[in-house]
Design a protein around this motif. Structure first.
Motif, PDB file in Angstrom:
ATOM      1  N   THR A   7       0.852  -1.185   0.000  1.00  0.00           N
ATOM      2  CA  THR A   7       0.000   0.000   0.000  1.00  0.00           C
ATOM      3  C   THR A   7       0.890   1.238   0.000  1.00  0.00           C
ATOM      4  OG1 THR A   7      -0.090   0.293   2.398  1.00  0.00           O
ATOM      5  CG2 THR A   7      -1.686  -1.259   1.420  1.00  0.00           C
ATOM      6  N   SER A   8       0.263   2.398  -0.118  1.00  0.00           N
ATOM      7  CA  SER A   8       1.032   3.640  -0.088  1.00  0.00           C
ATOM      8  C   SER A   8       1.745   3.816   1.248  1.00  0.00           C
ATOM      9  CB  SER A   8       0.139   4.837  -0.406  1.00  0.00           C
ATOM     10  OG  SER A   8      -0.906   4.924   0.527  1.00  0.00           O
ATOM     11  N   ASP A  10       3.510   1.756   2.629  1.00  0.00           N
ATOM     12  CA  ASP A  10       4.780   1.028   2.541  1.00  0.00           C
ATOM     13  C   ASP A  10       5.842   1.771   1.740  1.00  0.00           C
ATOM     14  OD1 ASP A  10       3.721  -1.281   3.912  1.00  0.00           O
ATOM     15  OD2 ASP A  10       2.692  -1.818   2.040  1.00  0.00           O
ATOM     16  N   ASP A  40       6.030   4.793  -4.676  1.00  0.00           N
ATOM     17  CA  ASP A  40       4.589   4.615  -4.570  1.00  0.00           C
ATOM     18  C   ASP A  40       3.916   4.794  -5.928  1.00  0.00           C
ATOM     19  OD1 ASP A  40       2.311   3.988  -2.939  1.00  0.00           O
ATOM     20  OD2 ASP A  40       1.695   6.063  -3.220  1.00  0.00           O
ATOM     21  N   ARG A  43       4.428   1.581  -7.732  1.00  0.00           N
ATOM     22  CA  ARG A  43       3.549   0.555  -7.154  1.00  0.00           C
ATOM     23  C   ARG A  43       2.142   0.704  -7.709  1.00  0.00           C
ATOM     24  NH1 ARG A  43      -0.491   0.476  -4.040  1.00  0.00           N
ATOM     25  NH2 ARG A  43      -0.263   2.682  -3.529  1.00  0.00           N
ATOM     26  N   ARG A  44       1.652   1.923  -7.740  1.00  0.00           N
ATOM     27  CA  ARG A  44       0.293   2.174  -8.244  1.00  0.00           C
ATOM     28  C   ARG A  44       0.149   1.799  -9.710  1.00  0.00           C
ATOM     29  NH1 ARG A  44       1.071   7.030  -5.725  1.00  0.00           N
ATOM     30  NH2 ARG A  44       0.937   8.105  -7.730  1.00  0.00           N
TER      31      ARG A  44
END
Length: 181
Positions: A7-8, A10, A40, A43-44
């Motif tokens: 998640t953000s 992290d 992030d 990741r997104r």
């Protein structure tokens, strides 16, 4: 240790783990450590495509992460993904990489992926090569001296694991929608 979607929250841990690999290793050919915000964002991009981006955590601390992203952007690659695995230096050898990569493989199988690729930085990267080999990947090639980092030429090792019958069957679904890296 648990494995869960990243998640953000992290982002700092992802940046620290990956940053160490960037600055001190050959597992990535990136040379400047990205910020937590950039990690992030990356990741997104993966998660927004419905692809797995996972962390291994113990007692609230992220010890490592892995994800599967597009292997290449062309449509014919829609049944193939590429994995990436990074482990905090002080967590190496504790099964973190195995835990997150095993979960990535399972997630890719559930998506109907037919081939999972690994492009491992440094032919001397025994830990990553050994991890992938132990989980059924086979080495399919070596790109000699394709990167120059930390004052030396660095190879890449290509490894591959067939999933869901590999190329033994026609695809039975639309594959992964590719929106780039």
């Amino acid at each position: 240790m648990i494995v869960r979607p990243a998640t953000s929250a992290d982002a700092e841990a992802l940046a620290a783990i990956y940053g160490d690999a960037v600055l001190n290793g050959f597992g990535t050919f990136e040379e400047e450590a990205p910020s937590a915000d950039e990690m992030d964002r990356r990741r997104r991009v993966i998660a927004d495509q419905g692809l797995p981006y996972l962390v291994a955590e113990d007692a609230g601390r992220v010890l490592g992460f892995a994800y599967a992203g597009p292997f290449r952007p062309r449509a014919a690659y829609r049944y193939t993904l590429e994995d990436s695995v990074y482990v905090a230096p002080d967590a190496a050898g504790q099964g973190v990489g195995r835990a997150v990569l095993t979960a990535i493989i399972a997630a890719c199988e559930a998506l109907g992926v037919r081939q999972l690729m690994a492009v491992i930085g440094d032919s001397g990267n025994a830990a990553s090569i050994g991890l992938h080999r132990s989980l059924g990947f086979e080495q399919t090639g070596v790109g000699r001296s394709v990167g120059f980092k930390h004052g030396r030429w660095v190879d890449i090792v290509h490894m591959q694991k067939p999933l869901n019958g590999g190329d033994g069957l026609e695809p039975d679904g639309p594959g992964v929608k590719l929106t780039g890296h």
